[in-house]
Scaffold this motif. Structure first.
Motif, PDB file in Angstrom:
ATOM      1  N   VAL A 178       0.858  -1.306  -0.278  1.00 38.37           N
ATOM      2  CA  VAL A 178      -0.053  -0.528   0.014  1.00 38.37           C
ATOM      3  C   VAL A 178       0.981   1.207  -0.091  1.00 38.37           C
ATOM      4  N   TYR A 179       0.997   2.355  -1.062  1.00 36.30           N
ATOM      5  CA  TYR A 179       1.379   3.070  -0.790  1.00 36.30           C
ATOM      6  C   TYR A 179       0.494   4.353  -0.946  1.00 36.30           C
ATOM      7  N   PHE A 180       1.474   5.193   0.277  1.00 40.59           N
ATOM      8  CA  PHE A 180       1.148   6.283   0.586  1.00 40.59           C
ATOM      9  C   PHE A 180       2.258   7.800   0.681  1.00 40.59           C
ATOM     10  N   CYS A 181       0.742   8.950   0.694  1.00 38.85           N
ATOM     11  CA  CYS A 181       1.717   9.813   0.207  1.00 38.85           C
ATOM     12  C   CYS A 181       1.401  10.905   2.048  1.00 38.85           C
ATOM     13  N   ALA A 182       2.428  11.155   1.493  1.00 38.59           N
ATOM     14  CA  ALA A 182       3.009  12.324   2.648  1.00 38.59           C
ATOM     15  C   ALA A 182       3.333  14.084   2.387  1.00 38.59           C
ATOM     16  N   VAL A 183       2.588  15.445   3.284  1.00 34.20           N
ATOM     17  CA  VAL A 183       2.968  15.782   3.002  1.00 34.20           C
ATOM     18  C   VAL A 183       3.920  16.966   4.658  1.00 34.20           C
ATOM     19  N   ASP A 184       4.861  17.535   4.118  1.00 38.36           N
ATOM     20  CA  ASP A 184       5.630  18.651   5.140  1.00 38.36           C
ATOM     21  C   ASP A 184       5.370  19.717   5.239  1.00 38.36           C
ATOM     22  N   VAL A 185       4.339  20.376   6.214  1.00 37.65           N
ATOM     23  CA  VAL A 185       3.952  21.737   5.981  1.00 37.65           C
ATOM     24  C   VAL A 185       4.679  22.624   7.149  1.00 37.65           C
ATOM     25  N   GLU A 186       5.367  21.678   8.869  1.00 38.27           N
ATOM     26  CA  GLU A 186       5.589  22.811   8.919  1.00 38.27           C
ATOM     27  C   GLU A 186       7.837  22.152   9.425  1.00 38.27           C
ATOM     28  N   PRO A 187       7.869  22.484   8.217  1.00 38.84           N
ATOM     29  CA  PRO A 187       9.640  22.259   8.521  1.00 38.84           C
ATOM     30  C   PRO A 187      10.149  22.309   9.815  1.00 38.84           C
ATOM     31  N   ARG A 188      11.229  20.765  10.287  1.00 37.93           N
ATOM     32  CA  ARG A 188      11.473  20.768  11.713  1.00 37.93           C
ATOM     33  C   ARG A 188      12.396  20.504  10.779  1.00 37.93           C
ATOM     34  N   PHE A 189      13.143  19.506  10.061  1.00 35.88           N
ATOM     35  CA  PHE A 189      14.200  18.716  10.274  1.00 35.88           C
ATOM     36  C   PHE A 189      14.836  18.708   9.382  1.00 35.88           C
ATOM     37  N   ILE A 190      16.360  18.345  10.052  1.00 38.11           N
ATOM     38  CA  ILE A 190      17.283  18.353   9.011  1.00 38.11           C
ATOM     39  C   ILE A 190      17.247  17.259   7.801  1.00 38.11           C
ATOM     40  N   SER A 191      17.756  17.612   6.885  1.00 35.26           N
ATOM     41  CA  SER A 191      17.961  16.557   5.511  1.00 35.26           C
ATOM     42  C   SER A 191      17.956  14.772   5.492  1.00 35.26           C
ATOM     43  N   SER A 192      18.596  14.815   6.579  1.00 39.74           N
ATOM     44  CA  SER A 192      19.058  13.555   6.808  1.00 39.74           C
ATOM     45  C   SER A 192      17.393  12.644   7.699  1.00 39.74           C
ATOM     46  N   TYR A 193      16.641  13.571   8.112  1.00 33.52           N
ATOM     47  CA  TYR A 193      15.532  12.717   8.535  1.00 33.52           C
ATOM     48  C   TYR A 193      14.117  12.938   7.281  1.00 33.52           C
ATOM     49  N   TYR A 194      14.294  13.297   6.341  1.00 32.04           N
ATOM     50  CA  TYR A 194      13.402  13.135   5.530  1.00 32.04           C
ATOM     51  C   TYR A 194      12.678  12.260   4.807  1.00 32.04           C
ATOM     52  N   SER A 195      13.152  11.051   5.221  1.00 31.70           N
ATOM     53  CA  SER A 195      13.273   9.286   5.160  1.00 31.70           C
ATOM     54  C   SER A 195      12.367   8.991   6.359  1.00 31.70           C
ATOM     55  N   GLN A 196      12.032  10.165   7.014  1.00 27.76           N
ATOM     56  CA  GLN A 196      11.156   9.203   8.336  1.00 27.76           C
ATOM     57  C   GLN A 196       9.902   9.681   8.375  1.00 27.76           C
ATOM     58  N   GLU A 197       9.476   8.813   8.910  1.00 32.19           N
ATOM     59  CA  GLU A 197       8.051   9.154   8.885  1.00 32.19           C
ATOM     60  C   GLU A 197       7.833  10.633   9.775  1.00 32.19           C
ATOM     61  N   ARG A 198       8.560  11.182  10.362  1.00 34.39           N
ATOM     62  CA  ARG A 198       7.890  12.051  11.774  1.00 34.39           C
ATOM     63  C   ARG A 198       8.421  13.612  11.107  1.00 34.39           C
ATOM     64  N   ALA A 199       9.129  13.508  10.237  1.00 33.90           N
ATOM     65  CA  ALA A 199       8.931  14.861   9.064  1.00 33.90           C
ATOM     66  C   ALA A 199       8.176  14.903   8.357  1.00 33.90           C
ATOM     67  N   TYR A 200       6.641  14.308   8.117  1.00 31.19           N
ATOM     68  CA  TYR A 200       5.761  14.728   7.612  1.00 31.19           C
ATOM     69  C   TYR A 200       4.529  14.969   8.227  1.00 31.19           C
ATOM     70  N   ASP A 201       3.659  15.632   7.935  1.00 26.56           N
ATOM     71  CA  ASP A 201       2.328  16.170   8.830  1.00 26.56           C
ATOM     72  C   ASP A 201       0.887  15.702   8.649  1.00 26.56           C
ATOM     73  N   TYR A 202       0.957  15.249   7.443  1.00 25.37           N
ATOM     74  CA  TYR A 202       0.115  15.187   6.653  1.00 25.37           C
ATOM     75  C   TYR A 202       0.213  13.604   5.891  1.00 25.37           C
ATOM     76  N   TRP A 203      -1.105  12.672   5.921  1.00 23.48           N
ATOM     77  CA  TRP A 203      -1.077  11.434   4.986  1.00 23.48           C
ATOM     78  C   TRP A 203      -2.143  11.094   4.887  1.00 23.48           C
ATOM     79  N   GLY A 204      -1.864  10.746   3.325  1.00 24.64           N
ATOM     80  CA  GLY A 204      -2.938   9.906   2.353  1.00 24.64           C
ATOM     81  C   GLY A 204      -3.803   8.793   3.032  1.00 24.64           C
ATOM     82  N   GLN A 205      -4.870   8.498   2.326  1.00 20.22           N
ATOM     83  CA  GLN A 205      -5.353   7.339   2.863  1.00 20.22           C
ATOM     84  C   GLN A 205      -4.311   5.835   2.470  1.00 20.22           C
TER      85      GLN A 205
END
Length: 127
Positions: free
Chosen positions: A92-119
């Motif tokens: 199952v493929y999920f899209c996610a969006v980051d609207v409040e940048p809080r992390f450096i680039s090394s975190y971009y592959s982690q779920e915690r960097a994203y604020d909202y998720w699709g179904q």
């Protein structure tokens, strides 16, 4: 922000499929978007991410050279073009969006960097 993913389906190994994800509500704050996937019985894992303004991309090693992430800022849409699909891409493929940048680039592959998720949208690759 609401995310609506689509485009999943059944495809044979070696085939191609394109996913799309439309964002709505509060999209002016979009900083980056990403795709993750979750295979049966496994943890959700990072697939690809794209910076909304600069368009810089990053991929998981398992999909590098086969998948392409892109975006259409005017349509608030992120795409995932998947070529040379393998049975192990089934998930199952999920899209996610980051609207409040809080992390450096090394975190971009982690779920915690994203604020909202699709179904999620199911991709099944047959051998």
């Amino acid at each position: 922000v609401q995310l609506q993913a689509s485009g999943g389906g059944l495809v044979q190994a070696g085939g191609s499929l394109s996913l799309s994800c439309v964002a709505s509500g509060g999209t002016s704050r979009t900083y980056r978007m990403a795709w993750f996937r979750q295979a049966p019985g496994k943890e959700r894992e990072f697939v690809a991410t794209i910076a909304w303004n600069g368009g810089i991309t990053s991929y998981a090693d398992s999909v590098k050279g086969r998948f392409t992430i892109s975006r259409d800022k005017g349509k608030n849409t992120v795409f995932l073009r998947m070529d040379n699909l393998k049975p192990e891409d089934t998930a199952v493929y999920f899209c996610a969006v980051d609207v409040e940048p809080r992390f450096i680039s090394s975190y971009y592959s982690q779920e915690r960097a994203y604020d909202y998720w699709g179904q999620g949208t199911l991709v099944t690759v047959s051998s």
